[in-house]
Design a protein around this motif. Sequence first.
Motif, PDB file in Angstrom:
ATOM      1  N   LYS A  81       0.831  -1.205   0.000  1.00 18.12           N
ATOM      2  CA  LYS A  81       0.000   0.000   0.000  1.00 18.12           C
ATOM      3  C   LYS A  81       0.863   1.252   0.000  1.00 18.12           C
ATOM      4  O   LYS A  81       0.555   2.236  -0.686  1.00 18.12           O
ATOM      5  CB  LYS A  81      -0.923  -0.017   1.220  1.00 18.12           C
ATOM      6  CG  LYS A  81      -1.912   1.131   1.257  1.00 18.12           C
ATOM      7  CD  LYS A  81      -2.843   0.999   2.459  1.00 18.12           C
ATOM      8  CE  LYS A  81      -3.839   2.130   2.489  1.00 18.12           C
ATOM      9  NZ  LYS A  81      -4.755   2.028   3.659  1.00 18.12           N
ATOM     10  N   TRP A  82       1.954   1.211   0.758  1.00 17.43           N
ATOM     11  CA  TRP A  82       2.844   2.384   0.811  1.00 17.43           C
ATOM     12  C   TRP A  82       3.548   2.599  -0.522  1.00 17.43           C
ATOM     13  O   TRP A  82       3.669   3.718  -1.005  1.00 17.43           O
ATOM     14  CB  TRP A  82       3.872   2.189   1.921  1.00 17.43           C
ATOM     15  CG  TRP A  82       4.850   3.331   2.029  1.00 17.43           C
ATOM     16  CD1 TRP A  82       4.661   4.516   2.672  1.00 17.43           C
ATOM     17  CD2 TRP A  82       6.155   3.393   1.454  1.00 17.43           C
ATOM     18  NE1 TRP A  82       5.766   5.318   2.544  1.00 17.43           N
ATOM     19  CE2 TRP A  82       6.701   4.645   1.795  1.00 17.43           C
ATOM     20  CE3 TRP A  82       6.911   2.500   0.697  1.00 17.43           C
ATOM     21  CZ2 TRP A  82       7.979   5.029   1.399  1.00 17.43           C
ATOM     22  CZ3 TRP A  82       8.180   2.890   0.289  1.00 17.43           C
ATOM     23  CH2 TRP A  82       8.699   4.138   0.644  1.00 17.43           C
ATOM     24  N   VAL A  83       4.027   1.502  -1.131  1.00 13.28           N
ATOM     25  CA  VAL A  83       4.741   1.605  -2.395  1.00 13.28           C
ATOM     26  C   VAL A  83       3.834   2.147  -3.493  1.00 13.28           C
ATOM     27  O   VAL A  83       4.213   3.035  -4.270  1.00 13.28           O
ATOM     28  CB  VAL A  83       5.319   0.233  -2.798  1.00 13.28           C
ATOM     29  CG1 VAL A  83       5.825   0.259  -4.239  1.00 13.28           C
ATOM     30  CG2 VAL A  83       6.446  -0.161  -1.855  1.00 13.28           C
ATOM     31  N   LEU A  84       2.618   1.635  -3.579  1.00 15.55           N
ATOM     32  CA  LEU A  84       1.700   2.056  -4.621  1.00 15.55           C
ATOM     33  C   LEU A  84       1.188   3.476  -4.407  1.00 15.55           C
ATOM     34  O   LEU A  84       0.706   4.123  -5.340  1.00 15.55           O
ATOM     35  CB  LEU A  84       0.522   1.081  -4.697  1.00 15.55           C
ATOM     36  CG  LEU A  84       0.882  -0.341  -5.119  1.00 15.55           C
ATOM     37  CD1 LEU A  84      -0.350  -1.235  -5.074  1.00 15.55           C
ATOM     38  CD2 LEU A  84       1.510  -0.365  -6.497  1.00 15.55           C
ATOM     39  N   GLY A  85       1.281   3.971  -3.184  1.00 22.17           N
ATOM     40  CA  GLY A  85       0.813   5.322  -2.904  1.00 22.17           C
ATOM     41  C   GLY A  85       1.840   6.401  -3.141  1.00 22.17           C
ATOM     42  O   GLY A  85       1.531   7.597  -3.044  1.00 22.17           O
ATOM     43  N   GLN A  86       3.082   6.003  -3.466  1.00 21.82           N
ATOM     44  CA  GLN A  86       4.142   6.988  -3.684  1.00 21.82           C
ATOM     45  C   GLN A  86       4.142   7.491  -5.122  1.00 21.82           C
ATOM     46  O   GLN A  86       3.891   6.738  -6.063  1.00 21.82           O
ATOM     47  CB  GLN A  86       5.507   6.359  -3.365  1.00 21.82           C
ATOM     48  CG  GLN A  86       5.659   5.893  -1.931  1.00 21.82           C
ATOM     49  CD  GLN A  86       5.584   7.042  -0.940  1.00 21.82           C
ATOM     50  OE1 GLN A  86       6.247   8.057  -1.100  1.00 21.82           O
ATOM     51  NE2 GLN A  86       4.755   6.867   0.080  1.00 21.82           N
TER      52      GLN A  86
ATOM     53  N   TYR B 138       8.639  -2.693 -12.153  1.00 21.90           N
ATOM     54  CA  TYR B 138       9.352  -1.876 -11.166  1.00 21.90           C
ATOM     55  C   TYR B 138       8.626  -1.875  -9.827  1.00 21.90           C
ATOM     56  O   TYR B 138       9.249  -2.010  -8.763  1.00 21.90           O
ATOM     57  CB  TYR B 138       9.491  -0.449 -11.701  1.00 21.90           C
ATOM     58  CG  TYR B 138      10.199   0.477 -10.737  1.00 21.90           C
ATOM     59  CD1 TYR B 138      11.570   0.382 -10.551  1.00 21.90           C
ATOM     60  CD2 TYR B 138       9.483   1.423 -10.002  1.00 21.90           C
ATOM     61  CE1 TYR B 138      12.223   1.223  -9.650  1.00 21.90           C
ATOM     62  CE2 TYR B 138      10.128   2.250  -9.108  1.00 21.90           C
ATOM     63  CZ  TYR B 138      11.497   2.153  -8.933  1.00 21.90           C
ATOM     64  OH  TYR B 138      12.133   2.974  -8.041  1.00 21.90           O
ATOM     65  N   LYS B 139       7.304  -1.747  -9.861  1.00 22.76           N
ATOM     66  CA  LYS B 139       6.535  -1.727  -8.616  1.00 22.76           C
ATOM     67  C   LYS B 139       6.568  -3.089  -7.920  1.00 22.76           C
ATOM     68  O   LYS B 139       6.615  -3.181  -6.690  1.00 22.76           O
ATOM     69  CB  LYS B 139       5.092  -1.303  -8.897  1.00 22.76           C
ATOM     70  CG  LYS B 139       4.933   0.189  -9.209  1.00 22.76           C
ATOM     71  CD  LYS B 139       5.400   1.043  -8.034  1.00 22.76           C
ATOM     72  CE  LYS B 139       5.213   2.519  -8.307  1.00 22.76           C
ATOM     73  NZ  LYS B 139       5.669   3.365  -7.162  1.00 22.76           N
ATOM     74  N   LEU B 140       6.530  -4.157  -8.699  1.00 24.97           N
ATOM     75  CA  LEU B 140       6.626  -5.494  -8.100  1.00 24.97           C
ATOM     76  C   LEU B 140       7.972  -5.691  -7.417  1.00 24.97           C
ATOM     77  O   LEU B 140       8.060  -6.303  -6.355  1.00 24.97           O
ATOM     78  CB  LEU B 140       6.410  -6.562  -9.171  1.00 24.97           C
ATOM     79  CG  LEU B 140       4.981  -6.720  -9.699  1.00 24.97           C
ATOM     80  CD1 LEU B 140       4.940  -7.729 -10.840  1.00 24.97           C
ATOM     81  CD2 LEU B 140       4.039  -7.164  -8.581  1.00 24.97           C
ATOM     82  N   LYS B 141       9.033  -5.166  -8.022  1.00 22.66           N
ATOM     83  CA  LYS B 141      10.349  -5.248  -7.407  1.00 22.66           C
ATOM     84  C   LYS B 141      10.402  -4.432  -6.125  1.00 22.66           C
ATOM     85  O   LYS B 141      10.985  -4.868  -5.118  1.00 22.66           O
ATOM     86  CB  LYS B 141      11.419  -4.758  -8.381  1.00 22.66           C
ATOM     87  CG  LYS B 141      11.685  -5.687  -9.537  1.00 22.66           C
ATOM     88  CD  LYS B 141      12.593  -5.057 -10.574  1.00 22.66           C
ATOM     89  CE  LYS B 141      13.935  -4.691 -10.000  1.00 22.66           C
ATOM     90  NZ  LYS B 141      14.813  -4.102 -11.028  1.00 22.66           N
TER      91      LYS B 141
END
Length: 308
Positions: free
Chosen positions: A236-241, A267-270
């Motif tokens: 959730k934090w990664v996708l919100g950046q 990139y997001k999966l990594k």
Amino acid sequence: MAVLNDIVRSSIPKPQSGSQSIVRQAFLLLVLYLALGVVIFWFNRHNFLGNETHPVVDALYFCVVTMCTIGYGDIIPNSVATKLFSILFVLVGFGFIDILLSAMVCYVLDLQESYLLRTVEHEGQKKDSARSYIIDVKKGRMRIRMKVGLALGVVVLCIGIGVGVMHFVESLVWLDAFYLSVMSVTTVGYGDRAFKTMSGRIFAAIWLLVSTLAVARAFLYLAEARVDKRHRSMAKWVLGQDMTVSEFLAADIDNNGFVSKSEFVIYKLKEMGKVSEKDIMQISETFDRLDAGNCGRITLADLMEHNH
């Protein structure tokens, strides 16, 4: 031609869980292993010290108590041969009951999951891929919660049954019965309390197999639930950046000046730790092997040439 090619070409079979089959196999191996332990104990029964009730019951009781790593101390090996037997029996036997309980838990979870999500999954097949992804995520979360609830429920049930049997069969007061039950399922086994009657030892031989592993599985599933919660928080934090310039350059895998949807997803999966650079390289190598024309895309002709 494509249909015929799909039929005749060699393919790697999809792995099957086979929980029900594993349960039967593990249970059969466990019974055979306990029978072997009983036979060995019988021929060496004079080299064991402790309270005696019935040779076969004592043998089964000792094997289960040893296999579950409890060790009350009421029956102990007293020779080199019996000590070596005890060492091998606990090292090999603990794996049998772990496999058995794991398969049983997976089988029960599969039945519950199939019942609870049959309607949702049927409707999800009619929706788009995003809808299917959401359903898969919910199924994963539900499965973890079901595992935790099932394991904790089995632990509470085992403790309750143990308290009742120890009070009415072993004639222990309620506090001592509760004390022995908890010390048994947690594999502590101080040795100040143990099963002394033949009926109690018969019960213990069955009860300890389930209860001790249920506690271990409960702690494992609780840890799994905490890790899953942490992973979801991280995702959730990664996708919100918002993407920065440096992240843009890192996501541009082919260095062509723009980030495609596939590059952004990778990139997001990594970032979320879902895939590693090694995973991406393996997938890329598979793609390059199928891309016979080195044109950056796989065609039907490439597939036909590769399969031939």
